[in-house]
Motif scaffolding. Structure first.
Motif, mmCIF file in Angstrom:
data_model
loop_
_atom_site.group_PDB
_atom_site.id
_atom_site.type_symbol
_atom_site.label_atom_id
_atom_site.label_comp_id
_atom_site.label_asym_id
_atom_site.label_seq_id
_atom_site.Cartn_x
_atom_site.Cartn_y
_atom_site.Cartn_z
ATOM 1 N N GLN A 119 0.832 -1.212 0.000
ATOM 2 C CA GLN A 119 0.000 0.000 0.000
ATOM 3 C C GLN A 119 0.862 1.256 0.000
ATOM 4 O O GLN A 119 0.518 2.268 -0.628
ATOM 5 C CB GLN A 119 -0.939 -0.006 1.225
ATOM 6 N N ALA A 120 2.005 1.197 0.698
ATOM 7 C CA ALA A 120 2.928 2.347 0.727
ATOM 8 C C ALA A 120 3.432 2.655 -0.686
ATOM 9 O O ALA A 120 3.607 3.828 -1.056
ATOM 10 C CB ALA A 120 4.104 2.037 1.659
ATOM 11 N N ILE A 121 3.643 1.611 -1.481
ATOM 12 C CA ILE A 121 4.078 1.801 -2.872
ATOM 13 C C ILE A 121 2.962 2.464 -3.691
ATOM 14 O O ILE A 121 3.210 3.380 -4.478
ATOM 15 C CB ILE A 121 4.482 0.447 -3.498
ATOM 16 N N VAL A 122 1.741 1.998 -3.476
ATOM 17 C CA VAL A 122 0.591 2.598 -4.168
ATOM 18 C C VAL A 122 0.443 4.069 -3.783
ATOM 19 O O VAL A 122 0.237 4.942 -4.637
ATOM 20 C CB VAL A 122 -0.709 1.818 -3.835
ATOM 21 N N ASP A 123 0.586 4.345 -2.481
ATOM 22 C CA ASP A 123 0.385 5.712 -1.962
ATOM 23 C C ASP A 123 1.397 6.715 -2.527
ATOM 24 O O ASP A 123 1.112 7.912 -2.594
ATOM 25 C CB ASP A 123 0.447 5.715 -0.430
ATOM 26 N N CYS A 124 2.564 6.222 -2.897
ATOM 27 C CA CYS A 124 3.572 7.165 -3.414
ATOM 28 C C CYS A 124 3.477 7.317 -4.946
ATOM 29 O O CYS A 124 4.372 7.884 -5.584
ATOM 30 C CB CYS A 124 4.980 6.767 -2.986
ATOM 31 N N GLY A 125 2.377 6.779 -5.528
ATOM 32 C CA GLY A 125 2.127 6.998 -6.952
ATOM 33 C C GLY A 125 2.909 6.116 -7.893
ATOM 34 O O GLY A 125 3.077 6.444 -9.076
ATOM 35 N N ALA A 126 3.383 4.959 -7.392
ATOM 36 C CA ALA A 126 4.246 4.106 -8.214
ATOM 37 C C ALA A 126 3.490 3.376 -9.324
ATOM 38 O O ALA A 126 4.082 3.045 -10.362
ATOM 39 C CB ALA A 126 4.961 3.084 -7.333
ATOM 40 N N LEU A 127 2.194 3.124 -9.127
ATOM 41 C CA LEU A 127 1.472 2.290 -10.089
ATOM 42 C C LEU A 127 1.437 2.912 -11.490
ATOM 43 O O LEU A 127 1.663 2.227 -12.491
ATOM 44 C CB LEU A 127 0.043 2.013 -9.605
#
Length: 508
Positions: A119-127
């Motif tokens: 989720q931390a990866i998603v939150d930083c706009g990585a997707l």
């Protein structure tokens, strides 16, 4: 200081940075070094090197971070807390293909550990950036991005939905059509991870046209690709009848049956899992599998392997047999019962024994003919001993008890029931005695055999609660015989006769 000396200082500094990141990246490949690197504060030292002016240093720093984060969730958490992710995401969009691969590796290494880290990866706009990488010219970048997206999606439905919303599915479907085998493997794996959580997510994958492309790769010679393809089709088919039918309509039968003979154990297992997921939905789908030779092929597969590889095949036979008498008979005719009996006796793991017990119960529960087919394979004593064994797991005891009940309530083959009279506990004994009470009143030959084999004597030795169902069954059996025969085989009768001899006064 001359210009030459200044340049030498810069060169030394650059060489030192290169040597540092290369050494850390190398040390991070060996587990015994990880704790030492962590204690030395290597994370904080690597972070500024991600923005180094030298591309090689950036890439190697990212690689080192990825290897560290891959090791455990504490180090992955340190990457998140160190605000490293935003730097990676920013650079992912800007840098060359080597850096993109290294940065995607870090995101994958962080995201694999837990839903919170993903989720931390998603939150930083990585997707969004990872999805853009799926369109990169370089297959290695596409592969690294597919891998990271799959690792994020595998945790739960919410994270999978985030991957879908970022627009990943159509591009992943394009990736499984690329010539590079490694890319196709990882893209198929990512589609599998997305599909597994819900019918809606699986439908999204189907709507993008994935099934037809996956089905075409079932006979690909690459074993690792076949594993992922079969897994993805299983994850789609498991959710509903409609989705299972869509998979079947891609003409996977009979070609998928060849995978049951594959030399790769995981290909075998995933093929059996796919067939199981289709069979469990409806009698019609199970009948289609029977008609294409699927039941016989699965039985052969169970016989050719051991352990967990057998499990989906064992369960598939149970699902097929559960649907109807005719389908259960198809399993019997294909010699499924002896193979399941072998699994029940030989497998050391309780969960595999439990699955075999469940499947045997599904086969034997339909009619006396089905129950007889199971009973003559000498399954009942094994089920009883597993049910009574203290070391058996709770699940195994539940499954064996249920299987015994299913089979016993239909079994009229008395020679198979008689050995159980000696050891069965009261809750199983009532089903065994109940079957004798149904058959004996109508079968003269069976009544005679029941006496000569010692069965009647065993019944007289049973201590039943007065008024209980078990006592009623015993009374029904006793009423099939003359009173003196019943008395003769009752406990204590020989002592009573001897006592009469002692008190008998002969007439002189």
């Amino acid at each position: 200081m001359s210009q030459r000396q200044v340049l030498q200082v810069f060169e030394q500094y650059q060489r030192a940075r290169i040597q540092f990141v290369q050494t850390v990246a190398e040390l991070a490949t060996r587990p015994q070094n990880i704790e030492t690197l962590q204690n030395a504060g290597v994370m904080a030292l690597l972070r500024p090197l991600l923005l180094d002016v030298v591309p090689n240093i950036q890439q190697t720093a990212a690689l080192a971070l990825g290897r560290l984060a891959n090791y455990n969730d504490d180090l992955a958490e340190a990457v998140v807390k160190g605000d490293i992710l935003p730097q990676l995401v920013y650079s992912l969009a800007e840098q060359n293909r080597f850096y993109k691969k290294a940065a995607a590796f870090v995101l994958r290494a962080v995201g694999k550990h837990s839903p919170q880290l993903a989720q931390a990866i998603v939150d930083c706009g990585a997707l969004d950036t990872l999805v853009i990488c799926l369109e990169d010219f370089d297959p290695g970048v596409k592969e690294a991005a597919s891998w990271a997206l799959g690792y994020i999606a595998r945790h739960n439905a919410e994270l999978s939905q985030a991957v879908v919303d970022a627009g990943a599915i159509p591009l992943l479907v394009l990736c499984i059509q690329e010539p590079e085998i490694a890319l196709r493997r990882i893209a198929a794996s990512a589609l599998s991870d997305i599909s597994k959580h819900s019918p809606e997510l699986a439908q999204t994958v189907v709507d993008a046209g994935a099934i037809a492309h996956l089905a075409q790769m079932i006979l690909n010679p690459d074993a690792k690709l076949k594993r992922q393809v079969l897994s993805a089709l299983s994850q789609i088919a498991k959710h509903s009848v409609d989705l299972a039918e869509m998979v079947v309509e891609a003409e996977i039968f009979p070609v998928v049956l060849t995978c049951l003979k594959d030399s790769d154990e995981y290909v075998k297992k995933n093929a059996a899992t796919l067939i199981r997921e289709i069979a469990r939905h409806t009698p019609e789908l199970s009948q289609l599998i029977v008609n294409t030779g699927g039941v016989a092929a699965v039985i052969d597969c169970i016989g050719s392997c051991k352990g967990n590889v057998r499990l989906p095949g064992i369960m598939m036979l149970g699902y097929v047999a559960a649907h109807s008498e005719n389908l259960a008979m198809a399993v019997i005719i294909s010699k499924g019962v002896p193979q399941l009996a072998v699994c029940l006796s030989e497998e050391p793991e309780d969960h595999i024994k439990a699955a075999a017990a469940w499947s045997l119960g599904q086969i034997g529960r339909h009619t006396p003919e089905h129950a007889r087919a199971v009973a003559v394979a000498n399954v009942l004593p094994v089920l009883l001993s597993l049910y009574m064994a203290r070391e058996s797991s709770e699940d195994l005891q539940v499954k064996t008890k249920k299987a015994l009940k299913n089979i016993l309530q239909k079994c009229t083959h008395l020679p198979a029931l008689e050995p159980l009279l000696q050891d069965a506990p009261p809750n199983v004994l009532k089903h065994i005695v109940g079957q004798f009470s149904k058959v004996l009143p109508h079968d003269t030959k069976a009544r005679r055999l029941f006496v000569t084999s010692g069965g009647l004597q065993k019944v007289q030795e049973i201590k039943a609660e007065p008024g209980s169902l078990l006592q009623e069954y015993i009374n029904t059996i006793n009423n099939c015989y003359p009173e003196e025969i019943v008395r003769y085989y009752s406990p204590g009768y020989s002592e009573a006769l001897l006592e009469r001899v002692e008190h008998y006064q002969p007439v002189l």
